[in-house]
Design a protein around this motif. Structure first.
Motif, PDB file in Angstrom:
ATOM      1  N   LEU A  86     -21.688   9.865   2.770  1.00 39.67           N
ATOM      2  CA  LEU A  86     -21.388  11.293   2.682  1.00 39.67           C
ATOM      3  C   LEU A  86     -21.063  11.859   4.060  1.00 39.67           C
ATOM      4  O   LEU A  86     -20.075  12.569   4.238  1.00 39.67           O
ATOM      5  N   LEU A  87     -21.892  11.548   5.047  1.00 40.94           N
ATOM      6  CA  LEU A  87     -21.644  12.020   6.410  1.00 40.94           C
ATOM      7  C   LEU A  87     -20.294  11.518   6.920  1.00 40.94           C
ATOM      8  O   LEU A  87     -19.517  12.277   7.508  1.00 40.94           O
ATOM      9  N   GLY A  88     -19.992  10.242   6.694  1.00 44.74           N
ATOM     10  CA  GLY A  88     -18.711   9.684   7.122  1.00 44.74           C
ATOM     11  C   GLY A  88     -17.531  10.385   6.464  1.00 44.74           C
ATOM     12  O   GLY A  88     -16.513  10.652   7.108  1.00 44.74           O
ATOM     13  N   ALA A  89     -17.671  10.720   5.183  1.00 40.45           N
ATOM     14  CA  ALA A  89     -16.596  11.413   4.464  1.00 40.45           C
ATOM     15  C   ALA A  89     -16.398  12.827   5.008  1.00 40.45           C
ATOM     16  O   ALA A  89     -15.265  13.285   5.177  1.00 40.45           O
ATOM     17  N   VAL A  90     -17.486  13.512   5.305  1.00 37.42           N
ATOM     18  CA  VAL A  90     -17.406  14.871   5.836  1.00 37.42           C
ATOM     19  C   VAL A  90     -16.688  14.871   7.190  1.00 37.42           C
ATOM     20  O   VAL A  90     -15.881  15.757   7.475  1.00 37.42           O
ATOM     21  N   ILE A  91     -16.946  13.874   8.008  1.00 37.44           N
ATOM     22  CA  ILE A  91     -16.318  13.800   9.333  1.00 37.44           C
ATOM     23  C   ILE A  91     -14.797  13.664   9.227  1.00 37.44           C
ATOM     24  O   ILE A  91     -14.074  14.046  10.133  1.00 37.44           O
ATOM     25  N   ARG A  92     -14.290  13.177   8.123  1.00 37.28           N
ATOM     26  CA  ARG A  92     -12.838  12.993   7.952  1.00 37.28           C
ATOM     27  C   ARG A  92     -12.099  14.262   7.536  1.00 37.28           C
ATOM     28  O   ARG A  92     -10.874  14.300   7.566  1.00 37.28           O
ATOM     29  N   VAL A  93     -12.820  15.281   7.106  1.00 37.44           N
ATOM     30  CA  VAL A  93     -12.194  16.472   6.530  1.00 37.44           C
ATOM     31  C   VAL A  93     -11.983  17.552   7.595  1.00 37.44           C
ATOM     32  O   VAL A  93     -12.939  17.946   8.262  1.00 37.44           O
ATOM     33  N   PRO A  94     -10.722  18.026   7.738  1.00 38.77           N
ATOM     34  CA  PRO A  94     -10.516  19.161   8.647  1.00 38.77           C
ATOM     35  C   PRO A  94     -11.263  20.381   8.106  1.00 38.77           C
ATOM     36  O   PRO A  94     -11.353  20.530   6.902  1.00 38.77           O
ATOM     37  N   PRO A  95     -11.838  21.218   8.895  1.00 36.84           N
ATOM     38  CA  PRO A  95     -11.849  21.263  10.358  1.00 36.84           C
ATOM     39  C   PRO A  95     -12.972  20.433  10.989  1.00 36.84           C
ATOM     40  O   PRO A  95     -13.036  20.319  12.205  1.00 36.84           O
ATOM     41  N   VAL A  96     -13.869  19.848  10.174  1.00 35.42           N
ATOM     42  CA  VAL A  96     -14.950  19.026  10.728  1.00 35.42           C
ATOM     43  C   VAL A  96     -14.354  17.888  11.548  1.00 35.42           C
ATOM     44  O   VAL A  96     -14.858  17.548  12.623  1.00 35.42           O
ATOM     45  N   ARG A  97     -13.262  17.303  11.077  1.00 31.20           N
ATOM     46  CA  ARG A  97     -12.596  16.207  11.787  1.00 31.20           C
ATOM     47  C   ARG A  97     -12.227  16.616  13.206  1.00 31.20           C
ATOM     48  O   ARG A  97     -12.437  15.859  14.152  1.00 31.20           O
ATOM     49  N   TRP A  98     -11.670  17.805  13.344  1.00 29.94           N
ATOM     50  CA  TRP A  98     -11.231  18.272  14.664  1.00 29.94           C
ATOM     51  C   TRP A  98     -12.426  18.504  15.583  1.00 29.94           C
ATOM     52  O   TRP A  98     -12.381  18.170  16.764  1.00 29.94           O
ATOM     53  N   VAL A  99     -13.476  19.092  15.030  1.00 25.94           N
ATOM     54  CA  VAL A  99     -14.688  19.333  15.820  1.00 25.94           C
ATOM     55  C   VAL A  99     -15.311  18.000  16.223  1.00 25.94           C
ATOM     56  O   VAL A  99     -15.702  17.812  17.380  1.00 25.94           O
ATOM     57  N   ALA A 100     -15.403  17.071  15.277  1.00 29.49           N
ATOM     58  CA  ALA A 100     -15.996  15.758  15.562  1.00 29.49           C
ATOM     59  C   ALA A 100     -15.229  15.048  16.671  1.00 29.49           C
ATOM     60  O   ALA A 100     -15.828  14.458  17.580  1.00 29.49           O
ATOM     61  N   GLN A 101     -13.899  15.104  16.618  1.00 30.33           N
ATOM     62  CA  GLN A 101     -13.105  14.441  17.650  1.00 30.33           C
ATOM     63  C   GLN A 101     -13.297  15.122  19.003  1.00 30.33           C
ATOM     64  O   GLN A 101     -13.386  14.447  20.025  1.00 30.33           O
ATOM     65  N   GLY A 102     -13.399  16.447  19.009  1.00 29.71           N
ATOM     66  CA  GLY A 102     -13.644  17.169  20.260  1.00 29.71           C
ATOM     67  C   GLY A 102     -14.989  16.813  20.863  1.00 29.71           C
ATOM     68  O   GLY A 102     -15.106  16.588  22.072  1.00 29.71           O
ATOM     69  N   VAL A 103     -16.022  16.752  20.028  1.00 34.66           N
ATOM     70  CA  VAL A 103     -17.355  16.377  20.494  1.00 34.66           C
ATOM     71  C   VAL A 103     -17.340  14.932  20.993  1.00 34.66           C
ATOM     72  O   VAL A 103     -17.911  14.620  22.045  1.00 34.66           O
ATOM     73  N   TYR A 104     -16.653  14.045  20.256  1.00 35.07           N
ATOM     74  CA  TYR A 104     -16.555  12.653  20.681  1.00 35.07           C
ATOM     75  C   TYR A 104     -15.920  12.570  22.071  1.00 35.07           C
ATOM     76  O   TYR A 104     -16.409  11.873  22.956  1.00 35.07           O
ATOM     77  N   ARG A 105     -14.799  13.254  22.275  1.00 38.87           N
ATOM     78  CA  ARG A 105     -14.088  13.214  23.559  1.00 38.87           C
ATOM     79  C   ARG A 105     -14.979  13.752  24.684  1.00 38.87           C
ATOM     80  O   ARG A 105     -14.988  13.212  25.785  1.00 38.87           O
ATOM     81  N   LEU A 106     -15.721  14.829  24.416  1.00 39.35           N
ATOM     82  CA  LEU A 106     -16.612  15.406  25.411  1.00 39.35           C
ATOM     83  C   LEU A 106     -17.679  14.392  25.826  1.00 39.35           C
ATOM     84  O   LEU A 106     -17.938  14.183  27.013  1.00 39.35           O
ATOM     85  N   ILE A 107     -18.278  13.749  24.851  1.00 38.79           N
ATOM     86  CA  ILE A 107     -19.294  12.731  25.141  1.00 38.79           C
ATOM     87  C   ILE A 107     -18.672  11.544  25.871  1.00 38.79           C
ATOM     88  O   ILE A 107     -19.224  11.054  26.859  1.00 38.79           O
ATOM     89  N   ALA A 108     -17.510  11.091  25.417  1.00 39.88           N
ATOM     90  CA  ALA A 108     -16.858   9.934  26.040  1.00 39.88           C
ATOM     91  C   ALA A 108     -16.521  10.211  27.505  1.00 39.88           C
ATOM     92  O   ALA A 108     -16.703   9.341  28.361  1.00 39.88           O
ATOM     93  N   ARG A 109     -16.048  11.410  27.798  1.00 42.27           N
ATOM     94  CA  ARG A 109     -15.711  11.755  29.187  1.00 42.27           C
ATOM     95  C   ARG A 109     -16.943  11.834  30.077  1.00 42.27           C
ATOM     96  O   ARG A 109     -16.846  11.706  31.292  1.00 42.27           O
TER      97      ARG A 109
END
Length: 135
Positions: A86-109
């Protein structure tokens, strides 16, 4: 297109934060994926490059499709089943997808500043301690 027996999660094995995060996932999230540091993976066979693997965690599915960053994590979670699915599916849905990718990039940097991170996490692979040394 490559067909794999099972999916592969590729991460930066030189990064302490990345390694700690993967070990945490291995303990908590059931997966059939082969988990491998990019430094020991056949990246050509997986359809990706060291440059991409240095930039983000990668998920290569059985069909050889490569997903990076938050979407790689989403694929891992979806494959785990149960509430993880369920969590994985939610991460794929915009706008959660966009937020998740932004948070990922912030952590990665900033992974060198995260718990378990080291100064080597901030360096490009070619500049890390031990790069170019033969064993």
């Amino acid at each position: 297109m490559t067909t794999l027996e099972r999916p592969v999660l590729v991460y930066d094995g030189d990064c302490g934060f990345c390694t700690s995060s993967v070990r945490f996932l291995e303990r908590r999230v059931p997966t059939e994926a082969r988990v491998v540091p990019f430094q020991f993976a056949d990246l050509d066979a997986l359809g990706t490059t060291a440059e991409r693997a240095e930039y983000e965690v990668l998920w290569v599915d059985r069909k050889g499709r490569v997903f990076g960053g938050a979407q790689a994590v989403s694929r891992l979670l979806t494959g785990a089943g149960g509430l993880w699915r369920l969590l994985g599916a939610v991460i794929r849905v915009p706008p959660v997808r966009w937020v998740a990718q932004g948070v990922y990039r912030l952590i990665a940097r900033n992974r060198h500043r995260m718990p378990g991170g080291t100064a080597a996490c901030a360096l490009p692979a070619a500049q890390r301690p031990g790069a170019g040394e033969s064993g």
